[in-house]
Design an enzyme around this catalytic site. Structure first.
Site, short mmCIF file in Angstrom:
data_model
loop_
_atom_site.label_atom_id
_atom_site.label_comp_id
_atom_site.label_asym_id
_atom_site.label_seq_id
_atom_site.Cartn_x
_atom_site.Cartn_y
_atom_site.Cartn_z
N GLY A 1 49.61 -54.55 -33.98
CA GLY A 1 49.72 -54.97 -32.59
C GLY A 1 51.15 -55.11 -32.11
N GLU B 1 42.79 -50.48 -31.08
CA GLU B 1 42.94 -50.08 -32.49
C GLU B 1 41.80 -50.67 -33.32
OE1 GLU B 1 47.80 -49.60 -32.66
OE2 GLU B 1 46.93 -51.48 -33.28
C1 5RP Z 1 50.65 -50.80 -32.47
C2 5RP Z 1 50.56 -51.01 -33.93
C3 5RP Z 1 51.43 -50.15 -34.78
O1 5RP Z 1 50.64 -49.50 -35.70
C4 5RP Z 1 52.46 -51.02 -35.48
O2 5RP Z 1 53.17 -51.77 -34.53
C5 5RP Z 1 53.42 -50.16 -36.32
O3 5RP Z 1 54.24 -49.43 -35.48
P1 5RP Z 1 55.28 -48.35 -36.02
O4 5RP Z 1 54.49 -47.23 -36.57
O5 5RP Z 1 56.05 -47.98 -34.79
O6 5RP Z 1 56.13 -49.01 -37.05
O7 5RP Z 1 49.84 -51.82 -34.44
O8 5RP Z 1 49.86 -51.71 -31.77
#
Ligand code: 5RP
Length: 241
Positions: free
Chosen positions: A105, A113
């Site tokens: 999140g 998600e």
């Molecule tokens: C978005 C998410 C993403 O999966 C989480 O923040 C990881 O992000 P990133 O791949 O940019 O590191 O939960 O709501």
């Protein structure tokens, strides 16, 4: 004439994310609809999936941002309600523990998600190895909240030992707000997920423990490490190119 020695360019966290995303392609069965998460790691996955779009039947997106990116690479975006089966959901994480419970999140897409993950038969988590932790909670836990309940939910989170911070200016795809719960040490993620979900006004907590990942592909300096919930065995699957 002798050549000057080549200096290796150190791999970056983004390289590790891309390597994890590339490894996830092996988990996508041909001819199926794929659930696709949100974030910079998921963006890599989308770009790589776009190159083999003819091998899949389409994708379900976990956010408007992901839907736009999928469409941009020529992948058909399907409504989740129109999909019978979703063999796999591929998404990133902000933290992942040894049981493959996750905090998600950071990008604000936690509710969609969680919905897409709930429909999918397998959750494949892709991340850089820095997301691996023993105990969840150093990353502030996102909680999506109905706007009128913001102060009430903040008080409840405080009572649970957290320091909630309103992510001001952010409105989710569902028209709600986000509180980030700081200062938690989450030793019982399944219980805490249920407790926070039960607060009136909470739409979703970004703890993915009841339905954690089935497999995690974590990119790091030594390649992509595969973690499974069943055996929690580590296997170096792929070397970074
Ligand atoms: C978005 C998410 C993403 O999966 C989480 O923040 C990881 O992000 P990133 O791949 O940019 O590191 O939960 O709501």
């Amino acid at each position: 004439m002798s050549r000057p020695p080549r200096t290796a360019v150190p791999a970056t966290v983004d390289d590790f994310k891309r390597a994890a995303a590339a490894a996830a392609l092996d988990h996508v069965p041909d001819g199926t609809v794929v659930g696709v998460g949100t974030g910079s790691t998921a963006d890599h996955f989308i770009d790589l999936l776009g190159a083999r779009r003819d091998r899949i039947a389409g994708a379900v997106a976990s956010s408007e941002r992901t839907a736009q990116r999928l469409a941009a690479v020529g992948i058909a975006v399907l409504d989740l309600n129109a999909v019978d089966t979703l063999p796999v959901y591929v998404d990133g994480a902000d933290e992942i523990d040894p049981q493959l419970a996750m905090i998600k999140g950071g990008g604000g897409a936690l509710t969609r998600e969680k919905i897409v993950a709930a429909v999918a038969r397998r959750f494949v988590c892709i991340a850089d190895a820095g997301k691996r932790v023993d105990v969840l909670g150093r990353f502030p836990l996102p909680v999506e909240v109905i706007p009128m309940a913001r102060a009430h939910v903040a008080r409840c989170l405080t009572a649970l030992g957290a320091r909630p911070v309103w992510r001001e200016g952010v409105v989710t795809d569902n028209g709600n707000v986000i509180l980030d719960a700081h200062a938690l040490s989450i030793t019982a993620p399944v219980a805490l997920e249920g407790e926070i979900d039960a607060i009136a006004g909470v739409v979703t907590v970004g703890l993915f423990a009841r339905r954690g990942a089935d497999v995690a592909l974590l990119g790091g300096p030594d390649g992509v490490v595969t973690l499974t919930r069943a055996g929690q065995a580590d296997v170096v699957a792929t070397k970074l190119s």
